[in-house]
Design a protein around this motif. Structure first.
Motif, PDB file in Angstrom:
ATOM      1  N   PRO A 180      11.593  -8.996   4.383  1.00 49.01           N
ATOM      2  CA  PRO A 180      12.125  -8.647   3.056  1.00 49.01           C
ATOM      3  C   PRO A 180      13.116  -7.496   3.092  1.00 49.01           C
ATOM      4  O   PRO A 180      14.110  -7.499   2.349  1.00 49.01           O
ATOM      5  CB  PRO A 180      10.867  -8.281   2.269  1.00 49.01           C
ATOM      6  CG  PRO A 180       9.789  -9.081   2.898  1.00 49.01           C
ATOM      7  CD  PRO A 180      10.132  -9.085   4.365  1.00 49.01           C
ATOM      8  N   GLY A 181      12.869  -6.507   3.955  1.00 52.29           N
ATOM      9  CA  GLY A 181      13.807  -5.391   4.065  1.00 52.29           C
ATOM     10  C   GLY A 181      15.171  -5.847   4.560  1.00 52.29           C
ATOM     11  O   GLY A 181      16.215  -5.376   4.086  1.00 52.29           O
ATOM     12  N   ILE A 225      15.823   0.999   0.398  1.00 57.24           N
ATOM     13  CA  ILE A 225      15.262   0.231   1.519  1.00 57.24           C
ATOM     14  C   ILE A 225      14.215   1.068   2.255  1.00 57.24           C
ATOM     15  O   ILE A 225      13.358   0.544   2.960  1.00 57.24           O
ATOM     16  CB  ILE A 225      16.385  -0.195   2.494  1.00 57.24           C
ATOM     17  CG1 ILE A 225      17.464  -0.981   1.760  1.00 57.24           C
ATOM     18  CG2 ILE A 225      15.827  -1.042   3.639  1.00 57.24           C
ATOM     19  CD1 ILE A 225      18.669  -1.323   2.619  1.00 57.24           C
ATOM     20  N   GLY A 226      14.269   2.397   2.058  1.00 59.60           N
ATOM     21  CA  GLY A 226      13.354   3.305   2.734  1.00 59.60           C
ATOM     22  C   GLY A 226      11.889   3.006   2.507  1.00 59.60           C
ATOM     23  O   GLY A 226      11.045   3.355   3.343  1.00 59.60           O
ATOM     24  N   ILE A 227      11.554   2.365   1.376  1.00 54.95           N
ATOM     25  CA  ILE A 227      10.142   2.065   1.124  1.00 54.95           C
ATOM     26  C   ILE A 227       9.799   0.593   1.368  1.00 54.95           C
ATOM     27  O   ILE A 227       8.672   0.170   1.114  1.00 54.95           O
ATOM     28  CB  ILE A 227       9.720   2.463  -0.311  1.00 54.95           C
ATOM     29  CG1 ILE A 227      10.435   1.607  -1.365  1.00 54.95           C
ATOM     30  CG2 ILE A 227       9.979   3.942  -0.557  1.00 54.95           C
ATOM     31  CD1 ILE A 227       9.896   1.799  -2.759  1.00 54.95           C
ATOM     32  N   ILE A 228      10.785  -0.185   1.852  1.00 53.71           N
ATOM     33  CA  ILE A 228      10.519  -1.600   2.123  1.00 53.71           C
ATOM     34  C   ILE A 228      10.311  -1.840   3.607  1.00 53.71           C
ATOM     35  O   ILE A 228       9.342  -2.470   4.020  1.00 53.71           O
ATOM     36  CB  ILE A 228      11.675  -2.482   1.588  1.00 53.71           C
ATOM     37  CG1 ILE A 228      11.865  -2.272   0.087  1.00 53.71           C
ATOM     38  CG2 ILE A 228      11.390  -3.957   1.881  1.00 53.71           C
ATOM     39  CD1 ILE A 228      13.059  -2.998  -0.492  1.00 53.71           C
ATOM     40  N   ILE A 229      11.237  -1.341   4.425  1.00 52.45           N
ATOM     41  CA  ILE A 229      11.082  -1.478   5.874  1.00 52.45           C
ATOM     42  C   ILE A 229      10.047  -0.454   6.352  1.00 52.45           C
ATOM     43  O   ILE A 229      10.140   0.721   6.028  1.00 52.45           O
ATOM     44  CB  ILE A 229      12.443  -1.261   6.573  1.00 52.45           C
ATOM     45  CG1 ILE A 229      13.405  -2.401   6.204  1.00 52.45           C
ATOM     46  CG2 ILE A 229      12.268  -1.183   8.082  1.00 52.45           C
ATOM     47  CD1 ILE A 229      14.774  -2.288   6.816  1.00 52.45           C
ATOM     48  N   PRO A 230       9.053  -0.886   7.114  1.00 51.63           N
ATOM     49  CA  PRO A 230       7.970   0.032   7.514  1.00 51.63           C
ATOM     50  C   PRO A 230       8.443   1.084   8.504  1.00 51.63           C
ATOM     51  O   PRO A 230       9.429   0.864   9.214  1.00 51.63           O
ATOM     52  CB  PRO A 230       6.968  -0.927   8.175  1.00 51.63           C
ATOM     53  CG  PRO A 230       7.798  -2.077   8.665  1.00 51.63           C
ATOM     54  CD  PRO A 230       8.893  -2.237   7.642  1.00 51.63           C
ATOM     55  N   PRO A 231       7.727   2.233   8.555  1.00 53.49           N
ATOM     56  CA  PRO A 231       6.549   2.592   7.748  1.00 53.49           C
ATOM     57  C   PRO A 231       6.958   2.950   6.331  1.00 53.49           C
ATOM     58  O   PRO A 231       8.033   3.498   6.110  1.00 53.49           O
ATOM     59  CB  PRO A 231       5.984   3.803   8.484  1.00 53.49           C
ATOM     60  CG  PRO A 231       7.171   4.426   9.142  1.00 53.49           C
ATOM     61  CD  PRO A 231       8.080   3.297   9.524  1.00 53.49           C
ATOM     62  N   SER A 232       6.088   2.625   5.376  1.00 54.75           N
ATOM     63  CA  SER A 232       6.396   2.823   3.967  1.00 54.75           C
ATOM     64  C   SER A 232       5.221   3.497   3.276  1.00 54.75           C
ATOM     65  O   SER A 232       4.085   3.014   3.358  1.00 54.75           O
ATOM     66  CB  SER A 232       6.683   1.468   3.309  1.00 54.75           C
ATOM     67  OG  SER A 232       6.601   1.546   1.908  1.00 54.75           O
ATOM     68  N   ILE A 233       5.501   4.592   2.590  1.00 54.60           N
ATOM     69  CA  ILE A 233       4.438   5.313   1.885  1.00 54.60           C
ATOM     70  C   ILE A 233       3.820   4.463   0.766  1.00 54.60           C
ATOM     71  O   ILE A 233       2.593   4.402   0.635  1.00 54.60           O
ATOM     72  CB  ILE A 233       4.973   6.653   1.364  1.00 54.60           C
ATOM     73  CG1 ILE A 233       5.264   7.577   2.561  1.00 54.60           C
ATOM     74  CG2 ILE A 233       3.984   7.322   0.405  1.00 54.60           C
ATOM     75  CD1 ILE A 233       6.004   8.831   2.224  1.00 54.60           C
ATOM     76  N   PRO A 234       4.621   3.778  -0.089  1.00 57.92           N
ATOM     77  CA  PRO A 234       4.013   2.912  -1.110  1.00 57.92           C
ATOM     78  C   PRO A 234       3.154   1.787  -0.524  1.00 57.92           C
ATOM     79  O   PRO A 234       2.183   1.359  -1.150  1.00 57.92           O
ATOM     80  CB  PRO A 234       5.223   2.354  -1.863  1.00 57.92           C
ATOM     81  CG  PRO A 234       6.279   3.391  -1.695  1.00 57.92           C
ATOM     82  CD  PRO A 234       6.074   3.912  -0.307  1.00 57.92           C
ATOM     83  N   MET A 235       3.497   1.314   0.672  1.00 62.39           N
ATOM     84  CA  MET A 235       2.658   0.287   1.302  1.00 62.39           C
ATOM     85  C   MET A 235       1.300   0.852   1.690  1.00 62.39           C
ATOM     86  O   MET A 235       0.275   0.154   1.607  1.00 62.39           O
ATOM     87  CB  MET A 235       3.361  -0.287   2.530  1.00 62.39           C
ATOM     88  CG  MET A 235       4.523  -1.204   2.208  1.00 62.39           C
ATOM     89  SD  MET A 235       5.239  -1.924   3.706  1.00 62.39           S
ATOM     90  CE  MET A 235       6.696  -2.716   3.031  1.00 62.39           C
ATOM     91  N   LEU A 279       8.708 -16.461   4.148  1.00 60.85           N
ATOM     92  CA  LEU A 279       9.533 -15.409   4.739  1.00 60.85           C
ATOM     93  C   LEU A 279       8.750 -14.099   4.854  1.00 60.85           C
ATOM     94  O   LEU A 279       8.875 -13.373   5.841  1.00 60.85           O
ATOM     95  CB  LEU A 279      10.796 -15.185   3.900  1.00 60.85           C
ATOM     96  CG  LEU A 279      11.812 -16.328   3.873  1.00 60.85           C
ATOM     97  CD1 LEU A 279      12.926 -16.020   2.875  1.00 60.85           C
ATOM     98  CD2 LEU A 279      12.393 -16.561   5.264  1.00 60.85           C
ATOM     99  N   VAL A 280       7.953 -13.814   3.846  1.00 57.70           N
ATOM    100  CA  VAL A 280       7.174 -12.576   3.824  1.00 57.70           C
ATOM    101  C   VAL A 280       6.010 -12.650   4.797  1.00 57.70           C
ATOM    102  O   VAL A 280       5.713 -11.681   5.516  1.00 57.70           O
ATOM    103  CB  VAL A 280       6.661 -12.289   2.399  1.00 57.70           C
ATOM    104  CG1 VAL A 280       5.818 -11.024   2.359  1.00 57.70           C
ATOM    105  CG2 VAL A 280       7.824 -12.189   1.421  1.00 57.70           C
ATOM    106  N   MET A 281       5.350 -13.783   4.847  1.00 61.54           N
ATOM    107  CA  MET A 281       4.110 -13.910   5.602  1.00 61.54           C
ATOM    108  C   MET A 281       4.310 -14.350   7.049  1.00 61.54           C
ATOM    109  O   MET A 281       3.334 -14.444   7.803  1.00 61.54           O
ATOM    110  CB  MET A 281       3.180 -14.910   4.893  1.00 61.54           C
ATOM    111  CG  MET A 281       2.776 -14.492   3.478  1.00 61.54           C
ATOM    112  SD  MET A 281       1.996 -12.848   3.433  1.00 61.54           S
ATOM    113  CE  MET A 281       0.581 -13.114   4.485  1.00 61.54           C
ATOM    114  N   TYR A 282       5.556 -14.605   7.446  1.00 57.93           N
ATOM    115  CA  TYR A 282       5.794 -15.123   8.799  1.00 57.93           C
ATOM    116  C   TYR A 282       5.276 -14.169   9.873  1.00 57.93           C
ATOM    117  O   TYR A 282       4.489 -14.563  10.752  1.00 57.93           O
ATOM    118  CB  TYR A 282       7.288 -15.394   8.999  1.00 57.93           C
ATOM    119  CG  TYR A 282       7.620 -15.851  10.405  1.00 57.93           C
ATOM    120  CD1 TYR A 282       7.301 -17.142  10.825  1.00 57.93           C
ATOM    121  CD2 TYR A 282       8.220 -14.985  11.318  1.00 57.93           C
ATOM    122  CE1 TYR A 282       7.583 -17.564  12.115  1.00 57.93           C
ATOM    123  CE2 TYR A 282       8.511 -15.393  12.608  1.00 57.93           C
ATOM    124  CZ  TYR A 282       8.195 -16.686  13.005  1.00 57.93           C
ATOM    125  OH  TYR A 282       8.468 -17.088  14.281  1.00 57.93           O
TER     126      TYR A 282
END
Length: 425
Positions: free
Chosen positions: A176-177, A145-155, A415-418
């Motif tokens: 999503p997280g 979940i560390g890379i899904i909930i911001p801040p995220s390095i892959p994002m 859900l993602v774009m809300y």
């Protein structure tokens, strides 16, 4: 060229070389044997890729996460999560997942989340009677979940590669997280109930207030970072710098668990982690440039279009491919290589680039828990001293929950774009 490039990639990967070396050497072999382009182009491309201003956020977020981890954040977040969920059936398992969700809003890294929370939670769960493999599997899965909930390095990486707003990507990752973490909690609760893992103690509102007060400064960090970005006060890169100063201040003067004796070690570890990620980004950019020069992305996109022109089918195929690739490649390398291939295709089909970015990031998060590469599995194994075979078997129910989560995220874009649509207008 395709045969040379991918043949060298597979051969070097089979030899067990680091992914950054594999990408760099396969690119060099492709250029030497397939073109007359001078090898100086590799150095030029690597330098250009690594000198991007937005990518400066990566080392600063890594340092900030390390400072918050070393400053006593982990145990305070665990205490807060325990007061919320500890009394429930399978309480410690749920606490582990919820704490990872809290810590994800600080670290931006999957392995860092596993290491910071797992070092405390795995021994606690085992002491309470939880199975060692089950406890380790929970930490490996929840750490992603560390890379899904911001801040995220892959994002940040996707934002640079795809030319989309990093702030919008951060916003899009919140729901999503939560969905991803909720799916893991549902599985953990079911297994815990089946095995008779009881909760610890009783819920106390007074204890919750005390825990919240103790963890307040830790919880304030993502509020400052994200609030500053969306309030237009600073950019994501500047926010990463603010996070470093905030983490240093909290660790030294508020929690007072950070001192100049361990500060040097934390900075060195952050520098090593940053160099690994940046080296991967640099060599992956060369690999991606060669593919673009040979029009490989266009041919792959055409192949997908020939198979079907239905966006739902295309997304399903991309998800399957990303899940497979995630078993063998590092997160940032996947994004740098595959985003330029699929982004024009999905954009042409009317899929929002931000939505697609979240799909990619969540798939790569699952890749952190799938062998043989599964970096989170190895971190959890190192903490619990069990074999990779044991944890791989125990993590299967959680992988199924992750797949359900990615399908929801893929096919319910609202859900993602809300949040991006609500706050970035």
């Amino acid at each position: 060229m395709e045969i040379l490039l991918f043949g060298a990639f597979v051969a070097l990967a089979v030899l067990g070389l680091p992914i950054a070396v594999v990408l760099g050497l396969s690119s060099a072999i492709g250029l030497i044997l397939g073109t007359d382009v001078p090898l100086t182009v590799i150095a030029q491309r690597m330098f250009t890729a690594a000198s991007s201003f937005p990518l400066m956020a990566i080392p600063f977020f890594m340092i900030a996460g390390a400072l918050m981890e070393g400053g006593g954040i982990s145990k305070r977040l665990i205490h807060l999560a325990n007061t919320l969920m500890g009394a429930t059936t399978g309480g410690l398992a749920l606490v582990a997942i919820l704490t990872c969700m809290f810590f994800a809003a600080i670290s931006g890294s999957g392995p860092a989340t596993v290491a910071a929370i797992g070092s405390i939670m795995i021994p606690a769960m085992v002491k309470a009677g939880y199975d060692m493999a089950f406890s380790s599997a929970i930490m490996a899965a929840a750490g992603s979940i560390g890379i899904i909930i911001p801040p995220s390095i892959p994002m940040v990486t996707y934002g640079v590669v795809g030319g989309v707003s990093i702030g919008s990507m951060f916003l899009a990752g919140v729901i999503p997280g939560i969905i991803y973490g909720g799916a893991l909690m549902a599985v953990a609760y079911y297994i815990s109930k089946k095995r008779g893992y009881k909760g610890t103690g009783e819920f106390s509102f007074k204890e919750l207030l005390i825990a919240f007060k103790d963890a307040f400064w830790a919880l304030l960090m993502p509020v400052i970072i994200l609030g500053g970005i969306y309030g237009g006060i600073f950019t994501p890169t500047e926010a990463a710098c603010v996070a470093v100063f905030y983490g240093l201040f909290v660790g030294l003067f508020i929690y007072r668990e950070l001192n100049f004796n361990n500060l040097g070690r934390l900075l060195v570890n952050s520098a090593v982690s940053t160099s690994i990620v940046m080296f991967i980004i640099a060599t992956a950019s060369v690999f991606g440039w060669i593919m673009a020069s040979e029009q490989i992305p266009d041919r792959v996109a055409q192949m997908f279009m020939d198979f079907s022109d239905n966006p739902m089918v295309i997304l399903l195929l991309i998800n399957i491919l990303l899940l497979i690739v995630g078993c063998f490649m590092e997160t940032n390398a996947i994004i740098i290589i595959l985003a330029p291939i699929f982004l024009p295709l999905v954009t042409q089909m009317g899929i929002d680039p931000i939505h697609f970015g979240i799909i990619m990031v969540v798939n790569t998060a699952i890749g952190q828990v799938t062998p043989p590469l599964g970096v989170n599995l190895f971190v959890a194994c190192g903490l619990s001293k069990i074999t990779i075979e044991s944890i791989s078997k125990a993590v299967i129910p959680f992988l199924l929950a992750m797949i359900v989560a990615i399908l929801i995220i893929t096919y319910v874009p609202a859900l993602v774009m809300y949040l991006p649509n609500l706050l970035m207008k």
